[in-house]
Write a protein that holds these residues in place. Structure first.
Motif, short mmCIF file in Angstrom:
data_model
loop_
_atom_site.label_atom_id
_atom_site.label_comp_id
_atom_site.label_asym_id
_atom_site.label_seq_id
_atom_site.Cartn_x
_atom_site.Cartn_y
_atom_site.Cartn_z
N TYR B 36 1.01 -1.11 0.06
CA TYR B 36 -0.09 0.06 0.09
C TYR B 36 0.93 1.16 -0.04
O TYR B 36 2.19 1.20 0.46
CB TYR B 36 -0.79 0.11 1.15
N GLN B 38 0.71 5.29 0.64
CA GLN B 38 -0.13 6.35 1.76
C GLN B 38 0.76 7.82 1.35
O GLN B 38 1.68 8.14 1.89
CB GLN B 38 -0.16 6.10 3.19
N ARG B 41 -1.38 12.86 4.85
CA ARG B 41 -2.88 13.27 4.95
C ARG B 41 -3.93 12.57 4.26
O ARG B 41 -5.03 13.08 3.90
CB ARG B 41 -2.87 14.79 4.93
N LYS B 42 -3.36 11.54 3.52
CA LYS B 42 -4.62 10.66 2.70
C LYS B 42 -4.67 9.35 3.52
O LYS B 42 -3.76 8.80 4.03
CB LYS B 42 -4.10 10.54 1.17
N GLY B 43 -5.70 8.52 2.92
CA GLY B 43 -5.79 7.17 3.55
C GLY B 43 -4.81 6.18 2.43
O GLY B 43 -4.34 6.72 1.30
N PRO B 44 -4.31 5.03 2.97
CA PRO B 44 -3.46 4.05 2.17
C PRO B 44 -4.31 3.71 0.99
O PRO B 44 -5.60 3.50 1.09
CB PRO B 44 -3.45 3.14 3.32
#
Lengths: 115, 110
Positions: B36, B38, B41-44
């Motif tokens: 993943y 990331q 400040r974002k989701g994975p």
């Protein structure tokens, strides 16, 4: 492309107040998750939810937390009495996990600031 | 013993470099190996995954699994500043418990 939607994007609350964070998972997904990420730290697993019940929860997910799927589309995380240390980004995720790899799709997150 | 070990970095490389990100794992029962990414400040987001041993290529990214040594790698060719992110290799245990480590923070400098 289907996406996971989270609201609010940012919430500021006073210590001791209740907060509800909302998520709309991808429509055909069956597994739902909440994670949190304190600024500068790793993404921490809180809870997973399947078939209208909690399937796994971490040691972080204590009695002040609860999750609910009130209707066919929403998945909520409630924090009953917020503490300063609950300030974090909260991510919702969902997956359709059939056979094979469990691919999670994450939302953009809800930033919670507890004052 | 942690199930997955990953060098947290930070790793800083010049644009165009080949990047190698690595994880070791302890549970030989794992069959799916995920990467993943990331952004701050974002989701994975899932980058790619492999099943069992071998390589998988997707554009500039190659994931490699060596089950005999319990070692997984992600290679990024011709790295770009847009590759600057934290890279995570969570073990897949079951449907219901997906935990992430700290990941490796990568910065690609123009």
């Amino acid at each position: 492309e289907p996406e996971v939607t989270q609201t609010p994007s940012h919430q500021v609350t006073q210590m001791g107040q209740e907060v509800i964070l909302r998520c709309v998972p991808i429509s055909n997904h069956l597994y739902f998750y909440w994670y949190r990420q304190i600024l500068g730290q790793k993404v921490e697993f809180l809870v997973s939810f399947y078939n209208n019940e909690i399937s796994e929860k971490s040691e972080i997910f204590d009695d002040q937390f609860s999750v609910e799927r009130p209707d066919g589309s929403n998945f909520t995380l409630k924090i009953r009495s917020t503490k300063l240390e609950d300030s974090a980004m909260y991510f919702c995720a969902s997956s359709d996990q059939g056979l094979g790899a469990n691919v999670l799709t994450f939302g953009a997150g809800s930033r919670l600031t507890v004052l | 013993q942690k199930e997955v070990e990953q060098d947290p970095g930070p790793l800083s490389v010049p644009e165009g470099a080949i990047v190698s990100l690595n994880c070791t794992y302890s549970n030989s029962a794992f069959q799916y190996f995920m990467w993943y990414r990331q952004y701050s400040r974002k989701g994975p987001e899932l980058l790619m995954y492999t099943y069992s041993s071998g390589n998988k290529e997707d554009g500039r990214f190659t994931a490699q699994v060596d089950k005999s040594s319990k070692y997984i790698s992600l290679f990024i060719r011709d790295s770009q500043p847009s590759d600057s992110a934290t890279y995570l290799c969570p073990p897949q245990r079951n449907n219901n418990d997906m935990r992430f480590g700290a990941g490796t923070r990568l910065t690609v400098k123009p």
